[in-house]
Design an enzyme around this catalytic site. Structure first.
Site, PDB file in Angstrom:
ATOM      1  N   THR A 161       0.834  -1.214   0.000  1.00 36.82           N
ATOM      2  CA  THR A 161       0.000   0.000   0.000  1.00 36.82           C
ATOM      3  C   THR A 161       0.868   1.263   0.000  1.00 36.82           C
ATOM      4  O   THR A 161       0.723   2.125  -0.879  1.00 36.82           O
ATOM      5  CB  THR A 161      -0.919   0.002   1.243  1.00 36.82           C
ATOM      6  OG1 THR A 161      -1.670  -1.211   1.226  1.00 36.82           O
ATOM      7  CG2 THR A 161      -1.868   1.171   1.243  1.00 36.82           C
ATOM      8  N   GLY A 196       3.579   1.308  -2.970  1.00 37.04           N
ATOM      9  CA  GLY A 196       2.916   1.610  -4.243  1.00 37.04           C
ATOM     10  C   GLY A 196       2.561   3.090  -4.328  1.00 37.04           C
ATOM     11  O   GLY A 196       2.775   3.754  -5.353  1.00 37.04           O
ATOM     12  N   ALA A 221      12.503  -3.517  -4.370  1.00 39.97           N
ATOM     13  CA  ALA A 221      12.499  -4.899  -3.873  1.00 39.97           C
ATOM     14  C   ALA A 221      11.055  -5.250  -3.551  1.00 39.97           C
ATOM     15  O   ALA A 221      10.406  -4.541  -2.767  1.00 39.97           O
ATOM     16  CB  ALA A 221      13.366  -5.032  -2.630  1.00 39.97           C
ATOM     17  N   GLU A 223       8.796  10.266   9.396  1.00 39.65           N
ATOM     18  CA  GLU A 223       7.540  11.041   9.478  1.00 39.65           C
ATOM     19  C   GLU A 223       6.312  10.144   9.235  1.00 39.65           C
ATOM     20  O   GLU A 223       5.283  10.286   9.902  1.00 39.65           O
ATOM     21  CB  GLU A 223       7.563  12.173   8.449  1.00 39.65           C
ATOM     22  CG  GLU A 223       6.322  13.030   8.422  1.00 39.65           C
ATOM     23  CD  GLU A 223       6.126  13.846   9.700  1.00 39.65           C
ATOM     24  OE1 GLU A 223       6.942  14.744   9.951  1.00 39.65           O
ATOM     25  OE2 GLU A 223       5.166  13.571  10.452  1.00 39.65           O
ATOM     26  N   LYS A 273       3.112   4.425  18.031  1.00 41.76           N
ATOM     27  CA  LYS A 273       3.147   5.824  17.573  1.00 41.76           C
ATOM     28  C   LYS A 273       3.280   6.781  18.752  1.00 41.76           C
ATOM     29  O   LYS A 273       4.012   7.770  18.690  1.00 41.76           O
ATOM     30  CB  LYS A 273       1.883   6.131  16.755  1.00 41.76           C
ATOM     31  CG  LYS A 273       1.804   5.316  15.467  1.00 41.76           C
ATOM     32  CD  LYS A 273       0.406   5.363  14.876  1.00 41.76           C
ATOM     33  CE  LYS A 273       0.303   4.550  13.601  1.00 41.76           C
ATOM     34  NZ  LYS A 273      -1.089   4.334  13.170  1.00 41.76           N
TER      35      LYS A 273
HETATM   36  N1  HSE Z   1      -3.144   0.412  10.833  1.00 41.85           N
HETATM   37  C1  HSE Z   1      -2.776   1.773  10.930  1.00 41.85           C
HETATM   38  C2  HSE Z   1      -4.038   2.586  11.218  1.00 41.85           C
HETATM   39  C3  HSE Z   1      -2.137   2.226   9.647  1.00 41.85           C
HETATM   40  O1  HSE Z   1      -5.134   2.055  11.091  1.00 41.85           O
HETATM   41  O2  HSE Z   1      -3.924   3.726  11.623  1.00 41.85           O
HETATM   42  C4  HSE Z   1      -1.394   3.512   9.752  1.00 41.85           C
HETATM   43  O3  HSE Z   1      -0.335   3.446  10.632  1.00 41.85           O
END
Ligand code: HSE
Length: 434
Positions: free
Chosen positions: A13, A16, A43, A127, A203
């Site tokens: 995702t 791409g 790759a 980021e 995060k």
């Molecule tokens: N799985 C994560 C979300 C993707 O739903 O926020 C982005 O980090």
């Protein structure tokens, strides 16, 4: 000037999206970076039908790419901890700069990776690891550099927010919404990372480090998911003027730093309470700027690519700079990181929503009030609903004032031991965010 050559590891995702945006906006990006950027190799494990990579050299071996002497910058978009760590460390050892969207990698192995990057004088930019397309790392690390940051709170998992929004707005079932988030490419490969708060804790760990100047300490983050939330709690919260959001909260206190991810009641009139679907938002409170709010798409192909490419442009601009004069990976000079401790959840302070399922007898409310008052827990509001037909029990909903969590733990044990209270008490933390 010769183009900068980059290698993309992973064409899923985000990979791409990165390839497509680099191609589509090549001229505009080059005007910003000051150099053309050429994808010299990709790759991949399988082709991405959304990308036309005709003419771009490919390999199935990520290590062939990181060892490719032509490549200046490696973009790691394969995700996961183990292989990603190995390939990033090898890229660094080969003197290449790295751009990654991998929050798990940075939260868990970031201290090691940044130390190695400093030794080799290369940049590791991340980021895209937090809040997809929102440039929140840059905002905190650079834009808020004047501030003593007090706290931050964010909706930083799009999948979880999508599930909560659909449950609230349309009464949809949990599993059904999760399946849709997976089909849209938002969910992690292992969706328990989304719904159990692990992805948000990755995060939050990163955000707390750059906000407070502390090492990355994912193992000390408190993590609670959204799987135990019921539509009844969503409704009661609403009746009390709140929304339930899955929030990451990092707060600096004199005793230590709170680092916690859990469902949270937020007053319904806060902007962040109205962030719905896969959108993310992060509120940051600094002593000089006050509260600032960053909002946008937290996941998805091109929003995340936007952050990957912003990092790429930063790296290209910094190629000729002295490594000691670059923005530090974790915002603060590495030898000046603080050892202010991360607090265990029992020492964190919050207000609480409590839902007690009680038998319909005189005196129950008095016993509940007594247990809370004995522990210095002040009740802000109380709501008692009618007897439920299916079990003959009365839902009693209370919101407390702020109190240290250990007190609430004691009170819950005492409440659950009452003959007239049935089952576990539902506890959801409440934050005013003001
Ligand atoms: N799985 C994560 C979300 C993707 O739903 O926020 C982005 O980090």
């Amino acid at each position: 000037m010769k183009p900068v050559k980059v290698g993309i590891c992973g064409l899923g995702t985000v990979g791409g999206g990165t390839f497509n945006v680099l191609k589509r906006n090549a001229a505009e990006i080059a005007r910003r970076a000051g150099r053309d950027i050429e994808v010299a190799q990709i790759a991949l494990r399988s082709q991405n039908p959304q990308c036309d990579i005709t003419g771009t050299p490919i390999t199935s071996d990520v290590f062939e790419l990181v060892d490719n002497p032509e490549i200046d910058i490696v973009i790691e978009l394969i995700g996961g901890y183990t292989l990603a760590r190995e390939l990033v460390l090898r890229a660094i050892d080969n003197g290449k700069h790295v751009v990654t969207a991998n929050k798990a990698l940075i939260a868990v192995h970031g201290n090691e990776i940044f130390a190695r990057a400093r030794e080799k004088g290369v940049i590791v930019a991340f980021e895209a690891a937090v809040a997809g397309g929102i440039p929140v790392i840059k905002a905190i690390r650079e834009g808020l550099a004047a501030n003593h940051i007090n706290w931050l709170a964010g909706i930083i998992n799009g999948t979880g927010n999508f599930i909560l929004s659909e449950m609230r707005e349309k009464g949809r079932a949990f599993a059904d919404v999760l399946a849709e988030a997976q089909a849209l490419g938002y969910a992690e490969a292992d969706p328990t990372f989304d719904v159990e708060g692990i992805d948000a804790a990755h995060k939050l760990t990163i955000l707390a480090s750059i906000a407070f100047g502390i090492p990355l300490q994912f193992d000390k983050a408190y993590t609670e998911g959204i799987t135990k939330l019921t539509t009844a709690d969503v409704g009661y919260a609403e009746a009390l003027g709140y929304r339930i959001k899955h929030l990451g909260v990092a707060r600096r206190t004199a005793a230590g730093i709170e680092l916690r991810v859990h469902p949270t009641l937020i007053p319904a009139d806060r902007l962040i309470a109205n962030v719905n679907g896969v959108m993310n938002a992060v509120m940051v409170n600094g002593d000089a700027a006050g509260s600032t709010l960053y909002y946008g798409a937290g996941a998805g192909m091109e929003p995340t690519a936007s952050s990957v490419i912003a990092d790429l442009v930063d790296v290209v601009r910094a190629l000729t700079t002295d490594p000691t004069n670059r923005v530090p990976h974790l915002a603060f000079q590495p030898d000046l990181l603080s050892d202010h401790p991360i607090l265990p959840i029992a020492a964190c302070e919050s207000a609480y929503y409590l839902r007690i399922q009680a038998k319909d007898r005189p005196g129950v409310l008095a016993q509940v009030a007594s247990i809370l008052s004995q522990r210095g827990i002040n009740i802000e509001s109380i709501m008692q609903k009618e007897v439920e037909e299916h079990d003959g029990l009365v839902p009693m909903i209370l919101v407390t004032h702020r109190v240290v969590e250990a007190r609430i733990d004691e009170a819950l044990a005492a409440l659950e031991a009452l003959d007239d209270v049935v089952g576990k008490v539902m506890r959801i933390r409440v934050e005013q965010l003001n």
